[in-house]
Scaffold this active site. Structure first.
Site, PDB file in Angstrom:
ATOM      1  CG  ASP A 190      -2.148   0.732   1.157  1.00  0.00           C
ATOM      2  OD1 ASP A 190      -2.606   1.267   2.181  1.00  0.00           O
ATOM      3  OD2 ASP A 190      -2.716   0.801   0.067  1.00  0.00           O
ATOM      4  CG  PHE A 203       9.642  -1.062   0.472  1.00  0.00           C
ATOM      5  CD1 PHE A 203       9.484  -1.319   1.821  1.00  0.00           C
ATOM      6  CD2 PHE A 203       9.244  -2.033  -0.441  1.00  0.00           C
ATOM      7  CE1 PHE A 203       8.955  -2.528   2.256  1.00  0.00           C
ATOM      8  CE2 PHE A 203       8.707  -3.240  -0.015  1.00  0.00           C
ATOM      9  CZ  PHE A 203       8.567  -3.485   1.336  1.00  0.00           C
ATOM     10  CG  HIS A 313       7.064  -6.226   5.663  1.00  0.00           C
ATOM     11  ND1 HIS A 313       7.498  -5.067   6.271  1.00  0.00           N
ATOM     12  CD2 HIS A 313       6.348  -5.843   4.579  1.00  0.00           C
ATOM     13  CE1 HIS A 313       7.050  -4.027   5.582  1.00  0.00           C
ATOM     14  NE2 HIS A 313       6.352  -4.467   4.548  1.00  0.00           N
TER      15      HIS A 313
END
Length: 349
Positions: A190, A203, A313
């Site tokens: 997102d 990112f 992650h």
């Protein structure tokens, strides 16, 4: 969710929220709360496949809905009592009866105008994709009804409040990395939802904005594995994009302050199809899938034709230790084996 709201939740509920974000669920209640607050600040949000609400969550939601309904009722003003009218006023009302359709037509014209404005803005978004290779590859996709409805939805959202990334940068990742130059694909979830952050690359943030915690951990992994890499003071990754790294978010827009707010408006289908088209047109691509969401997103990638590298992650909420990821080194090894130029992962200061 605010800190106060999180404190009212029970430990199993907090753990469920962390589980939805594929984050660590062990620890005391205060630790769980802080982990969730940190995740929210970084834009780590639940995946599309959420678990059903438990009993306490259902009760709380019902209470919230009831309070919302009462608040809405308080806002409604009572209709004024209809007054008796004279015979002359009645005749004037009869004379004006024929103009009612005109008023309806005017309202309809406004709706048509709004619809035309949304169509025009949707077309502008498509026109902002200037990379010819992607334009040809996605030409049929842009003609599909769901894409038009998706972009019209985003246009309507912009009228309500800020939407990120800004207009003109929604397809920035595609413009920065033409389809014929893609070597590595990093899949995010997102866009950043705070002002001045998102600019179309997962990112990555605009220059002048504080480097997000997840990206700081990525930089540390690079310093530990890539000779000559020195973490810059900014978080802009456009240099990677220009060298063949497609940084693709699964959802390309977001409402200000509302993580995952545009997840179900059509972007997921669009980016699924982007990945399919990319895999069909190119061979030997390298995919970085970080975290549970990215792993699910890339589940259908043919690993016989492409290299799929999976790791957790980089969010600090995934664990206290360092984020030790060797994907950058492995990607360059694979590219060398393919006879291709490795990626220069260094960034300007």
């Amino acid at each position: 969710m605010t800190e106060a709201a999180l404190k009212k939740m029970k430990v199993p509920e907090l753990k469920n929220e962390l589980k939805l974000r594929t984050l660590k669920v062990s620890g005391k209640k205060e630790e769980l709360i802080q982990r969730l607050l940190q995740a929210q600040s970084e834009g780590v949000v639940p995946s599309a496949e959420e678990e059903p609400l438990n009993t306490s969550q259902t009760k709380r939601k019902a209470a919230d809905d009831l309070l919302s309904e009462k608040a809405d009722n308080k806002k409604k003003k009572p209709e004024p009592k209809k007054q008796e009218i004279s015979e002359e006023e009645s005749e004037e009302e009869d004379d004006a009866e024929g103009s009612k359709d005109d008023y309806k037509d005017e309202g309809g014209d406004d709706d048509v105008d709004d619809e035309e404005d949304d169509d025009e803005e949707a077309s502008d978004d498509i026109k902002s994709l200037t990379a010819s290779g992607w334009g040809s590859a996605l030409e049929d996709e842009f003609k599909k009804d769901y894409v038009r409805e998706l972009l019209k939805y985003v246009a309507k959202e912009r009228k309500v409040g800020p939407v990120y990334p800004p207009k003109g940068l929604v397809f920035h990742a595609f413009n920065m990395t033409p389809i014929e130059e893609v070597k590595v694909v990093i899949i995010g979830q997102d866009p950043y939802f705070n002002e001045g952050q998102a600019h179309g690359l997962c990112f990555s943030v605009m220059r002048g904005v504080a480097v997000p915690p997840s990206l700081k951990r990525i930089y540390k992994a690079l310093e530990a594995s890539i000779p000559g890499f020195k973490a810059p003071k900014h978080g802009c990754l456009e240099e990677w994009a220009a060298r063949g790294v497609l940084m693709l978010n699964a959802t390309l827009t977001v409402r200000k302050g509302k993580p995952n707010s545009h997840e179900k408006c059509g972007w997921q289908q669009f980016t699924d199809n982007v990945i399919k088209i990319l895999c069909r047109q190119r061979k030997g691509l390298i995919f970085f899938l970080w975290g549970g969401f990215a792993k699910k997103k890339g589940a259908k990638i043919n690993s016989n034709e492409h290299s799929v590298l999976i790791y957790n992650h980089p969010s600090p909420m995934g664990g206290r230790g360092p984020w030790v990821c060797d994907h950058f080194v492995r990607a360059n090894q694979i590219l060398k084996e393919q006879g291709k130029e490795p990626i220069d992962w260094t960034l300007s200061p």
